[in-house]
Design a protein around this motif. Structure first.
Motif, PDB file in Angstrom:
ATOM      1  N   ALA A 122      37.105  55.058  35.579  1.00 22.63           N
ATOM      2  CA  ALA A 122      36.780  54.621  36.938  1.00 22.63           C
ATOM      3  C   ALA A 122      36.338  53.167  36.887  1.00 22.63           C
ATOM      4  O   ALA A 122      35.348  52.843  36.228  1.00 22.63           O
ATOM      5  CB  ALA A 122      35.688  55.500  37.539  1.00 22.63           C
ATOM      6  N   LEU A 123      37.074  52.298  37.559  1.00 21.62           N
ATOM      7  CA  LEU A 123      36.796  50.869  37.562  1.00 21.62           C
ATOM      8  C   LEU A 123      36.554  50.390  38.993  1.00 21.62           C
ATOM      9  O   LEU A 123      37.352  50.667  39.896  1.00 21.62           O
ATOM     10  CB  LEU A 123      37.976  50.082  36.969  1.00 21.62           C
ATOM     11  CG  LEU A 123      38.411  50.405  35.539  1.00 21.62           C
ATOM     12  CD1 LEU A 123      39.677  49.633  35.203  1.00 21.62           C
ATOM     13  CD2 LEU A 123      37.306  50.072  34.559  1.00 21.62           C
ATOM     14  N   LYS A 124      35.476  49.670  39.192  1.00 22.57           N
ATOM     15  CA  LYS A 124      35.210  49.084  40.502  1.00 22.57           C
ATOM     16  C   LYS A 124      36.062  47.834  40.666  1.00 22.57           C
ATOM     17  O   LYS A 124      36.032  46.940  39.821  1.00 22.57           O
ATOM     18  CB  LYS A 124      33.728  48.736  40.621  1.00 22.57           C
ATOM     19  CG  LYS A 124      33.297  48.271  42.000  1.00 22.57           C
ATOM     20  CD  LYS A 124      31.789  48.024  42.028  1.00 22.57           C
ATOM     21  CE  LYS A 124      31.332  47.504  43.378  1.00 22.57           C
ATOM     22  NZ  LYS A 124      29.892  47.201  43.395  1.00 22.57           N
ATOM     23  N   ILE A 125      36.872  47.790  41.731  1.00 23.39           N
ATOM     24  CA  ILE A 125      37.715  46.625  42.004  1.00 23.39           C
ATOM     25  C   ILE A 125      37.379  46.082  43.389  1.00 23.39           C
ATOM     26  O   ILE A 125      36.715  46.748  44.193  1.00 23.39           O
ATOM     27  CB  ILE A 125      39.216  46.950  41.887  1.00 23.39           C
ATOM     28  CG1 ILE A 125      39.612  48.079  42.853  1.00 23.39           C
ATOM     29  CG2 ILE A 125      39.557  47.341  40.454  1.00 23.39           C
ATOM     30  CD1 ILE A 125      41.111  48.384  42.851  1.00 23.39           C
ATOM     31  N   THR A 126      37.845  44.877  43.682  1.00 26.86           N
ATOM     32  CA  THR A 126      37.378  44.163  44.871  1.00 26.86           C
ATOM     33  C   THR A 126      37.921  44.715  46.181  1.00 26.86           C
ATOM     34  O   THR A 126      37.248  44.621  47.215  1.00 26.86           O
ATOM     35  CB  THR A 126      37.756  42.672  44.771  1.00 26.86           C
ATOM     36  OG1 THR A 126      39.174  42.561  44.550  1.00 26.86           O
ATOM     37  CG2 THR A 126      37.007  42.018  43.621  1.00 26.86           C
ATOM     38  N   SER A 127      39.116  45.298  46.164  1.00 25.60           N
ATOM     39  CA  SER A 127      39.721  45.754  47.418  1.00 25.60           C
ATOM     40  C   SER A 127      40.875  46.713  47.137  1.00 25.60           C
ATOM     41  O   SER A 127      41.309  46.864  45.999  1.00 25.60           O
ATOM     42  CB  SER A 127      40.245  44.557  48.226  1.00 25.60           C
ATOM     43  OG  SER A 127      41.249  43.864  47.488  1.00 25.60           O
ATOM     44  N   LYS A 128      41.341  47.336  48.193  1.00 29.65           N
ATOM     45  CA  LYS A 128      42.475  48.261  48.075  1.00 29.65           C
ATOM     46  C   LYS A 128      43.779  47.476  48.278  1.00 29.65           C
ATOM     47  O   LYS A 128      44.498  47.664  49.256  1.00 29.65           O
ATOM     48  CB  LYS A 128      42.349  49.390  49.094  1.00 29.65           C
ATOM     49  CG  LYS A 128      43.312  50.540  48.852  1.00 29.65           C
ATOM     50  CD  LYS A 128      43.083  51.680  49.827  1.00 29.65           C
ATOM     51  CE  LYS A 128      44.063  52.813  49.571  1.00 29.65           C
ATOM     52  NZ  LYS A 128      43.870  53.957  50.485  1.00 29.65           N
ATOM     53  N   THR A 129      44.053  46.582  47.326  1.00 29.55           N
ATOM     54  CA  THR A 129      45.254  45.749  47.379  1.00 29.55           C
ATOM     55  C   THR A 129      45.968  45.799  46.038  1.00 29.55           C
ATOM     56  O   THR A 129      45.365  46.142  45.009  1.00 29.55           O
ATOM     57  CB  THR A 129      44.894  44.284  47.693  1.00 29.55           C
ATOM     58  OG1 THR A 129      44.070  43.775  46.623  1.00 29.55           O
ATOM     59  CG2 THR A 129      44.148  44.173  49.018  1.00 29.55           C
ATOM     60  N   SER A 130      47.238  45.444  46.041  1.00 27.81           N
ATOM     61  CA  SER A 130      48.009  45.445  44.797  1.00 27.81           C
ATOM     62  C   SER A 130      47.453  44.419  43.815  1.00 27.81           C
ATOM     63  O   SER A 130      47.459  44.641  42.594  1.00 27.81           O
ATOM     64  CB  SER A 130      49.487  45.159  45.087  1.00 27.81           C
ATOM     65  OG  SER A 130      49.647  43.904  45.734  1.00 27.81           O
TER      66      SER A 130
END
Length: 250
Positions: A122-130
């Motif tokens: 599980a990785l926290k990423i900045t947004s739901k974008t490609s």
């Protein structure tokens, strides 16, 4: 012991029963069956209530239907080798994203599950974008280095727009990307199941940016240290580390 495991470590009654049996924690005649444990909860004979058993109160029977594939993001899951379907080989993953609030300004969690060991990343990423998804994948490629394609032989995704560029992985790795049929979440059942575990800690509607990377890591660590019936009451971490040892020893 069972009450503490359920309340403090969020184990299911089945996991408590199986772990106790497998590790000989109590004399066999003192270990009651899982059905009896659930009956004890229903009859209020344990210091537990049904609300303390998240899967019991959430589980509902739903009908499955297969809808026509309306999107063509890339290589279809129909082309995937039978070894992946039958879980005969390590290194085949399912990928998804988990949102908090519906705000576009909120962070997202990128999740991956290995189909044999049930290892959960599980990785926290900045947004739901490609772009953000590919940043998360780039982190994993850097972390596993030259062994990336042996650890991640295939990745199966849904048809969300955030995975539109996922196939770019194939440009510089031997990892193969597959896409499930639209509206067919059961084709990535392991990932859906683990995202449900994540939801025990982060409820729908809660902003994901309120949780630190350490918080997300804690949840993933909990999932990976949870004994599983399907794994013979071993943990995902145990089995995953065993597979990694074989890869790095070769």
């Amino acid at each position: 012991w069972t009450v503490l495991k359920v309340l403090q470590e969020h184990w299911s009654l089945d996991v408590c029963h199986g772990y106790a049996l497998d590790n000989h924690l109590f004399p066999l005649k003192e270990i009651i069956c899982v059905k009896t444990l659930y009956n004890y909860v229903d009859f209020m004979l344990l210091r537990l209530r049904n609300i303390d058993l998240p899967l019991k109160v959430r589980r509902r029977r739903t009908a499955c239907s297969i809808k026509k594939n309306l999107k063509h993001m890339g290589r279809s899951i129909d082309e995937r080798d039978s070894n992946v379907d039958e879980r005969n080989e390590f290194g085949h993953w399912e990928i998804d994203t988990v949102i908090g609030s519906k705000s576009k300004s909120d962070n997202v969690v990128l999740t991956l599950v290995e189909r044999i060991t049930r290892k959960y990343i599980a990785l926290k990423i900045t947004s739901k974008t490609s772009f953000a998804v590919n940043e998360g994948i780039a982190y994993l490629k850097e972390y596993y280095g030259t062994k990336f394609s042996q650890v991640f032989k295939t990745i199966t995704s849904d048809n969300g727009s955030e995975f539109a560029e996922l196939s770019q992985i194939e440009n510089d790795a031997s990892t193969k990307i597959y896409f499930a049929h639209p509206y067919s979440s059961w084709e990535r059942g392991s990932n859906e199941r683990h995202n449900g575990l994540l939801r025990r800690f982060i409820r729908k509607g809660k902003r994901m940016d309120n949780y630190s990377c350490e918080d997300i890591m804690f949840i993933a660590d909990w999932c990976n240290s949870l004994p599983r019936k399907i794994l013979g009451y071993k943990t995902p971490d145990e089995l995953f580390d065993f597979e990694l040892d074989k890869i790095y020893a070769s």
